[in-house]
Scaffold this motif. Structure first.
Motif, mmCIF file in Angstrom:
data_model
loop_
_atom_site.group_PDB
_atom_site.id
_atom_site.type_symbol
_atom_site.label_atom_id
_atom_site.label_comp_id
_atom_site.label_asym_id
_atom_site.label_seq_id
_atom_site.Cartn_x
_atom_site.Cartn_y
_atom_site.Cartn_z
ATOM 1 N N THR A 58 35.744 -2.069 38.864
ATOM 2 C CA THR A 58 36.233 -1.145 37.839
ATOM 3 C C THR A 58 35.503 0.200 37.832
ATOM 4 N N ASP A 59 34.653 0.445 38.815
ATOM 5 C CA ASP A 59 33.824 1.662 38.829
ATOM 6 C C ASP A 59 34.609 2.947 38.624
ATOM 7 N N ASP A 60 35.664 3.132 39.368
ATOM 8 C CA ASP A 60 36.383 4.401 39.281
ATOM 9 C C ASP A 60 37.735 4.265 38.578
ATOM 10 N N ALA A 61 37.899 3.212 37.804
ATOM 11 C CA ALA A 61 39.145 3.000 37.058
ATOM 12 C C ALA A 61 38.930 3.350 35.588
ATOM 13 N N GLU A 62 39.895 4.039 35.008
ATOM 14 C CA GLU A 62 39.869 4.309 33.576
ATOM 15 C C GLU A 62 40.734 3.252 32.895
ATOM 16 N N VAL A 63 40.111 2.430 32.059
ATOM 17 C CA VAL A 63 40.817 1.358 31.374
ATOM 18 C C VAL A 63 40.979 1.743 29.902
ATOM 19 N N ILE A 64 42.227 1.792 29.460
ATOM 20 C CA ILE A 64 42.558 2.171 28.087
ATOM 21 C C ILE A 64 43.184 0.962 27.404
ATOM 22 N N ILE A 65 42.676 0.608 26.216
ATOM 23 C CA ILE A 65 43.188 -0.551 25.477
ATOM 24 C C ILE A 65 43.828 -0.051 24.180
ATOM 25 N N ARG A 66 45.077 -0.464 23.971
ATOM 26 C CA ARG A 66 45.812 -0.092 22.759
ATOM 27 C C ARG A 66 46.385 -1.363 22.122
ATOM 28 N N ILE A 67 45.516 -2.091 21.431
ATOM 29 C CA ILE A 67 45.934 -3.346 20.806
ATOM 30 C C ILE A 67 45.443 -3.376 19.375
ATOM 31 N N ASP A 68 46.350 -3.619 18.458
ATOM 32 C CA ASP A 68 46.018 -3.727 17.039
ATOM 33 C C ASP A 68 45.127 -4.959 16.856
ATOM 34 N N ASP A 96 46.166 3.663 41.980
ATOM 35 C CA ASP A 96 46.239 4.870 42.799
ATOM 36 C C ASP A 96 46.405 6.074 41.870
ATOM 37 N N PHE A 97 46.483 7.242 42.428
ATOM 38 C CA PHE A 97 46.704 8.492 41.705
ATOM 39 C C PHE A 97 45.614 8.724 40.657
#
Length: 185
Positions: A58-68, A96-97
């Motif tokens: 996960t080093d270069d991955a942006e992880v976004i969490i949108r959970i109530d 990618d991208f």
């Protein structure tokens, strides 16, 4: 020493394959008794992510969490965590991208729809229906040498069918989105 290392590595790959096949057969048999319980959906996601957040994956991955945080699901938490981990691992492998993964949950009245979106190339239309079949790999660049056998999504399908819930995938603008449903508590 070199030959022993090769034998050990190949034995581990073979063991992983055998375990995955047995797992697939167990889930697909319909004889597995689910250990249903209520749980916060956000906890299911965050517990898994905490196990991989400090890894090189996960080093270069942006992880976004949108959970109530109030979303409370019902089902076999261990198996549903396996569904999520499979989707998340696939998202990482095909990132990618912009290298973003967006995890969200939507209230659908009787259930929650969990989505895992990753930026990257779309799944070709000829492959999109076949990816749920055992041993099918749409991306031939990822090989069995990497420990990928094409069983993950067929296991997802079996787990979701055991729960009587839907699952699927769709190409979206700029990436791919997988989903699975969890019953509401």
């Amino acid at each position: 020493d070199e030959y022993c290392d090769i034998i050990i590595e190949e034995s581990q790959k073979m063991n992983n394959l055998v375990v995955r096949i047995m797992e697939y057969m167990l889930y697909g048999s319909g004889n597995l008794e689910l250990k249903n319980e209520s749980f916060p959906v956000s906890t299911l996601i965050k517990d898994y992510l905490s196990t991989v957040e400090n890894s090189s994956l996960t080093d270069d991955a942006e992880v976004i969490i949108r959970i109530d945080p109030s979303f409370t699901g019902y089902g076999d938490k261990t198996l549903l965590s396996h569904v999520f981990s499979n989707y998340f691992t696939n998202a990482l492998n095909h990132l990618d991208f912009e290298r973003k993964i967006i995890i969200s949950a939507k209230d659908m009245e009787t259930h929650y729809r969990i989505t895992v979106f990753n930026t990257g190339k779309p799944i070709p239309g000829s492959d999109i229906e076949n990816i749920w079949q055992s041993f099918y790999r749409a991306d031939k660049a990822h090989s069995r040498e990497e420990g990928r056998f094409g069983l993950g999504l067929s296991i997802v399908a079996s787990i979701q069918e055991l729960h009587g819930q839907k699952y699927g995938v769709a190409n979206k603008d700029g990436g791919v989105e997988f989903f699975f449903d969890i019953k509401k508590y």
